[in-house]
Design a protein around this motif. Structure first.
Motif, short mmCIF file in Angstrom:
data_model
loop_
_atom_site.label_atom_id
_atom_site.label_comp_id
_atom_site.label_asym_id
_atom_site.label_seq_id
_atom_site.Cartn_x
_atom_site.Cartn_y
_atom_site.Cartn_z
N LEU A 1 0.82 -1.22 0.00
CA LEU A 1 0.00 0.00 0.00
C LEU A 1 0.85 1.26 0.00
CD1 LEU A 1 -3.02 -0.74 2.36
CD2 LEU A 1 -3.04 -0.37 -0.10
N CYS B 1 -0.10 3.90 -2.79
CA CYS B 1 -0.77 5.14 -2.35
C CYS B 1 0.20 6.26 -2.01
CB CYS B 1 -1.64 4.85 -1.13
SG CYS B 1 -2.90 3.59 -1.40
N LEU C 1 -0.36 6.00 6.94
CA LEU C 1 -0.87 4.71 6.51
C LEU C 1 -1.10 3.75 7.67
CD1 LEU C 1 -0.27 2.64 3.46
CD2 LEU C 1 0.49 1.59 5.59
N THR D 1 -12.01 5.04 -3.02
CA THR D 1 -11.37 6.23 -2.46
C THR D 1 -11.03 5.99 -0.99
OG1 THR D 1 -13.51 7.19 -1.88
CG2 THR D 1 -12.54 7.86 -3.99
N TRP D 2 -10.04 6.69 -0.53
CA TRP D 2 -9.63 6.69 0.87
C TRP D 2 -9.44 8.15 1.26
CZ3 TRP D 2 -4.33 4.31 2.75
CH2 TRP D 2 -4.20 4.51 4.13
N VAL E 1 -7.19 10.02 -1.37
CA VAL E 1 -6.33 9.07 -2.06
C VAL E 1 -7.19 8.23 -2.99
CG1 VAL E 1 -4.67 7.18 -1.82
CG2 VAL E 1 -4.81 8.95 -0.06
N LEU F 1 -7.99 5.09 -5.08
CA LEU F 1 -7.47 3.73 -4.94
C LEU F 1 -7.48 3.01 -6.29
CD1 LEU F 1 -9.24 2.66 -1.63
CD2 LEU F 1 -6.91 3.53 -1.93
N SER F 2 -6.31 2.56 -6.69
CA SER F 2 -6.21 1.78 -7.93
C SER F 2 -6.83 0.40 -7.71
CB SER F 2 -4.73 1.62 -8.31
OG SER F 2 -4.06 0.86 -7.30
N ALA G 1 -4.76 -1.50 -5.31
CA ALA G 1 -4.91 -1.08 -3.91
C ALA G 1 -6.20 -1.63 -3.32
CB ALA G 1 -4.89 0.45 -3.83
N GLN H 1 -0.76 15.21 -4.92
CA GLN H 1 -1.10 13.88 -4.44
C GLN H 1 -0.17 13.43 -3.32
OE1 GLN H 1 -4.03 12.42 -5.44
NE2 GLN H 1 -3.54 11.28 -3.59
#
Length: 252
Positions: free
Chosen positions: A118, A122, A129, A143-144, A167, A169-170, A173, A246
């Motif tokens: 992660l 991210c 984290l 999303t985060w 963030v 999220l892909s 992720a 980002q």
């Protein structure tokens, strides 16, 4: 809020010295004397910001036809102290294939392995984290939202810049978070401490894992993945201001 911060810095460090002078008459020695006062306090980060902000005022004045001569701030950084950059040990993107091979075979807990993944996906700060809470993460929306503050009484820290941070999220992720749900999805924290589930894993966990993988402190650090991400994204053509945003670099 940011505009107020900028204006306050000018009120404190710039306007008392040159605020009542016609902008077309201000010369480099006057600006340098003003900046020397900031430098004398040892406030080198403030010095850099004030120099940049005052320089921007002169850029606007020249563009607006209010000043006919050069920007008196230009080149003054060479006459002033600068803050030494803090370099964190980081891997280059070409070293990541070997990193993932080492991560697969190292004998550490699976949640810690997923935490390392992660960090790469991210590029948050390790402190941001490791204190993640499930309520912040929306796997459906991918999303985060990391809050500005968390419960510090339990060792939960929020964003370093004290403002919420989104963030995206892909797919990868999201997959990591879904696997993490099998370990901690029934609790509040994504990475709970084994001895006290109300507190997060130790701030040393990530770097200890990297040492177990064979990386020295001069080769890799948890914080260094942000530099890895920034370099990789820049090489891919992303604009620097987008990368900095980002990374939650407020001043940029």
């Amino acid at each position: 809020d940011y505009a107020k911060i900028v204006w306050h810095s000018l009120e404190v460090d710039a306007l008392p010295a040159i605020g009542d002078r016609p902008i077309d008459e201000i010369r480099p020695p006057e600006v340098l004397a003003m900046l020397r006062k900031v430098e004398s306090r040892g406030a080198l980060e403030t010095l850099k910001r004030v120099r940049q902000r005052v320089g921007d005022v002169f850029v606007f004045a020249i563009a607006a036809g209010l000043r006919t001569s050069e920007n008196p701030v230009a080149g003054l950084e060479k006459a002033l102290q600068t803050q030494k950059a803090e370099h964190r040990a980081s891997l280059h993107v070409r070293e990541l294939p070997e990193f993932f091979l080492r991560l697969d075979i190292v004998r550490i807990s699976q949640p810690v392995k997923l935490a390392l993944r992660l960090l790469l996906l991210c590029f948050l700060r390790p402190s941001e984290l490791r204190c993640a809470r499930w309520q912040e993460i929306d796997l459906t929306a991918e999303t985060w939202i990391v809050p500005a503050e968390r419960d510090r009484s339990r060792g939960l820290t929020g964003m370093k810049m004290k403002e919420p941070h989104l963030v995206p999220l892909s797919r990868q992720a999201v997959e990591v978070f879904r696997e993490l749900q099998t370990y901690s999805g029934g609790g509040e924290l994504v990475f709970p401490n084994r001895n006290d589930p109300t507190r997060p894993i130790s701030e040393n966990t990530v770097n200890c894992a990297l040492r177990a993988m064979g990386y020295t402190s001069a080769q890799a650090s948890g914080h260094g993945f942000r530099a890895t991400a920034a370099s990789a994204l820049a090489e891919m053509g992303f604009r620097r201001e987008v990368i900095d945003r980002q990374l939650s670099h407020r001043e940029r």
